[in-house]
Design an enzyme around this catalytic site. Structure first.
Site, PDB file in Angstrom:
ATOM      1  CG  ASP A 105      -1.094   0.976  -4.402  1.00  0.00           C
ATOM      2  OD1 ASP A 105      -1.716  -0.047  -4.069  1.00  0.00           O
ATOM      3  OD2 ASP A 105      -0.341   1.580  -3.619  1.00  0.00           O
ATOM      4  CG  LEU A 106      -4.193  -3.867  -8.440  1.00  0.00           C
ATOM      5  CD1 LEU A 106      -5.370  -3.539  -9.350  1.00  0.00           C
ATOM      6  CD2 LEU A 106      -3.275  -4.888  -9.111  1.00  0.00           C
TER       7      LEU A 106
END
Length: 245
Positions: A105-106
């Site tokens: 994820d980011l």
């Protein structure tokens, strides 16, 4: 010779077979000028014209896989409508189209694989091989022993029980704790959700190993090509092919 369309797309380096199925469902693939949505369609790439997003497939002669130390703030995709930084911009391999194997994820850092070898990507992502992912998670507060034991045994997340995890404490500081977490599932944001479920949200998360392949001293934002020995390390400790389905 005919083979399944999603396998042909993977061999052309478009993505894993699972990703290829998504592209077919989204109508991004055409065969002989006709848009395809049927899964498992048998095609012959030597006799039929197959395009992805309007471009004919090409089959790379050189198959490579790289290990990237992903920094926080980069999205694990090759295109982002929001214009955020892409992991692909960090990997300079002229003339080769690489795609991410799985996702981080980011805000998660660390080990991310990119490849143009669809068959290898499919093996890495397939549950059969139970490839372990090792993370270092810094969480808010210090989880109680009973809470960590619950994570080790598996907990209910979104209606499904997680597989047992290996967890050990690495260090404690005032107001936070860093733990090593080893899982072999690839559920979205799983480590973050596990610790949120016991009341200790993740402050920082980094993946440090894939199977027996460790990130080591690879600098943040840097990458390196994997050798045949590195590929073997990915599958260290995994069940032999065909043993599990």
């Amino acid at each position: 010779m005919k083979e399944r369309l999603q396998k042909v797309l993977a061999r052309a380096g478009i993505g894993s077979r699972r990703a290829a199925e998504g592209y077919i469902a989204a109508g991004r693939v055409m065969v002989d000028g006709c848009r395809v949505s049927q899964m498992g369609l048998q095609v012959d790439p030597e006799c039929q014209r197959i395009t992805f997003d309007g471009r004919p497939l090409s089959f790379p002669e050189e198959k490579i896989t790289v290990l990237l130390n992903k920094p926080a703030g980069y999205v694990t995709t090759m295109h982002d409508p929001q214009g955020r930084p892409l992991v692909g911009s960090l990997v300079k391999e002229p003339g080769l189209r690489l795609f991410p194997v799985g996702r981080l994820d980011l805000e998660t850092e660390g080990a991310l694989l990119l490849t143009n070898d669809g068959d290898l990507a499919n093996r890495i992502l397939h549950p059969r091989y139970e490839i372990k992912r090792t993370y270092q998670a810094t969480v808010k507060g210090v989880p109680a022993a009973a809470a960590l034991q619950a994570l080790r045994q598996g907990i209910e997340l979104e209606g499904r029980r997680t597989w047992p995890a290996q967890i050990r404490t690495l260090r404690r500081r005032e107001g936070e704790c860093t733990l090593e977490v080893i899982i072999h599932e690839g559920r979205k944001r799983q480590v973050r959700k596990m610790f949120a479920a016991i009341g200790h949200p993740v402050l920082r998360l980094k993946r440090v190993a894939y199977g027996g392949l460790r990130l080591g001293d690879l600098a943040s934002g840097a990458h390196r090509r994997l050798t045949a020995a590195d590929i073997r390390r990915l599958f260290q400790g995994s069940p032999p092919q065909g043993q599990q389905e």
